[in-house]
Design a protein around this motif. Structure first.
Motif, PDB file in Angstrom:
ATOM      1  N   PRO A 259       0.808  -1.223   0.000  1.00 12.53           N
ATOM      2  CA  PRO A 259       0.000   0.000   0.000  1.00 12.53           C
ATOM      3  C   PRO A 259       0.840   1.270   0.000  1.00 12.53           C
ATOM      4  N   ASP A 260       2.086   1.154   0.448  1.00 13.48           N
ATOM      5  CA  ASP A 260       2.977   2.313   0.482  1.00 13.48           C
ATOM      6  C   ASP A 260       3.913   2.378  -0.717  1.00 13.48           C
ATOM      7  N   GLY A 261       3.693   1.487  -1.708  1.00 16.47           N
ATOM      8  CA  GLY A 261       4.543   1.461  -2.884  1.00 16.47           C
ATOM      9  C   GLY A 261       5.384   0.208  -2.949  1.00 16.47           C
TER      10      GLY A 261
END
Length: 237
Positions: free
Chosen positions: A113-115
């Motif tokens: 979700p953060d990359g």
């Protein structure tokens, strides 16, 4: 003293042929002499340099490299991943050579979700190998008049085909000069045998949207041949 022995690993036969032509220009008294390896690979021996077309992608590259190294443990002073590549503009324009300061597995990891997170960040692997002799090789190529860029070369399993992905890779890997598909596999195999590694390629196309009309594969092969014609083989031990 015997000259250092090198193993040069390409993906496909046309790359290997360009490398062999260059070596035979530099060392006209040698080969090539073909030797079969287990697994269906063939090595072309040009004096102190063996050239192997191992196949496309990091897995094939690692398997072929490891096979060659296993048959002659300790016999090679340096393994070179070589061929053509996509270059990151403007650092590495079409027709230039690129020499890796580091070989990086750019898509080995997980989407989160953060990359993107590399396997190193996830805690169970490595994604980078530093290289040997890159300063020497870069200097020699430039002295010979070969336009040369140096920086990280990225290994990918899926070649970039969009501007968005090119921008993402360049942002995650500042200074990257090129992407290809085999370097990290070659480096992993070399590391397993304690052998130094280098990556040397020539740019046939820009990293980004696929525009086959703009590719300069013939020019890249010509520069690859020229690069291997001027390498300081006696100093690569």
């Amino acid at each position: 003293m015997a000259p250092p022995r090198l193993l040069v690993v390409t993906a496909v036969a046309p790359e290997a042929a360009a490398v062999v032509r260059g070596i035979c220009t530099a060392l006209p008294q040698v080969g090539p002499v073909e030797t079969a390896l287990p697994g269906g690979w063939t090595v072309q021996r040009c004096g102190p340099v063996d050239v192997l077309a191992a196949g496309v992608g990091p897995a094939a590259a690692a398997a072929g490299t490891a096979t060659a190294l296993a048959l002659d443990p300790g016999g090679y002073s340096l393994v070179v991943s070589a061929g053509i590549a996509g270059g990151f503009a403007p650092l590495a324009p079409l027709g230039c050579a690129v020499v890796a300061e580091a070989i990086i597995a750019a898509d080995l990891g997980a989407d989160t979700p953060d990359g993107f997170a590399t396997v190193t960040e996830l805690g169970f692997g490595r994604v980078r190998h530093d290289t040997s002799h890159h300063e020497l090789v870069t200097a020699r190529l430039r002295e010979a008049g070969v336009p040369t860029a140096t920086g990280p070369i990225l290994t990918v399993s899926t070649v970039t085909g969009s501007a968005a992905r090119a921008t993402e890779l360049a942002a995650r890997h500042p200074g990257a000069v090129a992407e290809a598909m085999e370097g990290f596999g070659v480096a992993e195999a070399a590391a397993g045998y304690g052998t130094a590694v280098l990556e040397l390629r020539t740019v046939s196309n820009a990293v980004g949207p696929r525009d086959r009309a703009a590719w300069r594969i013939g020019e890249a092969f010509a520069v690859l041949e020229r690069a291997f014609a001027v390498l300081p083989y006696g100093e690569l031990g």
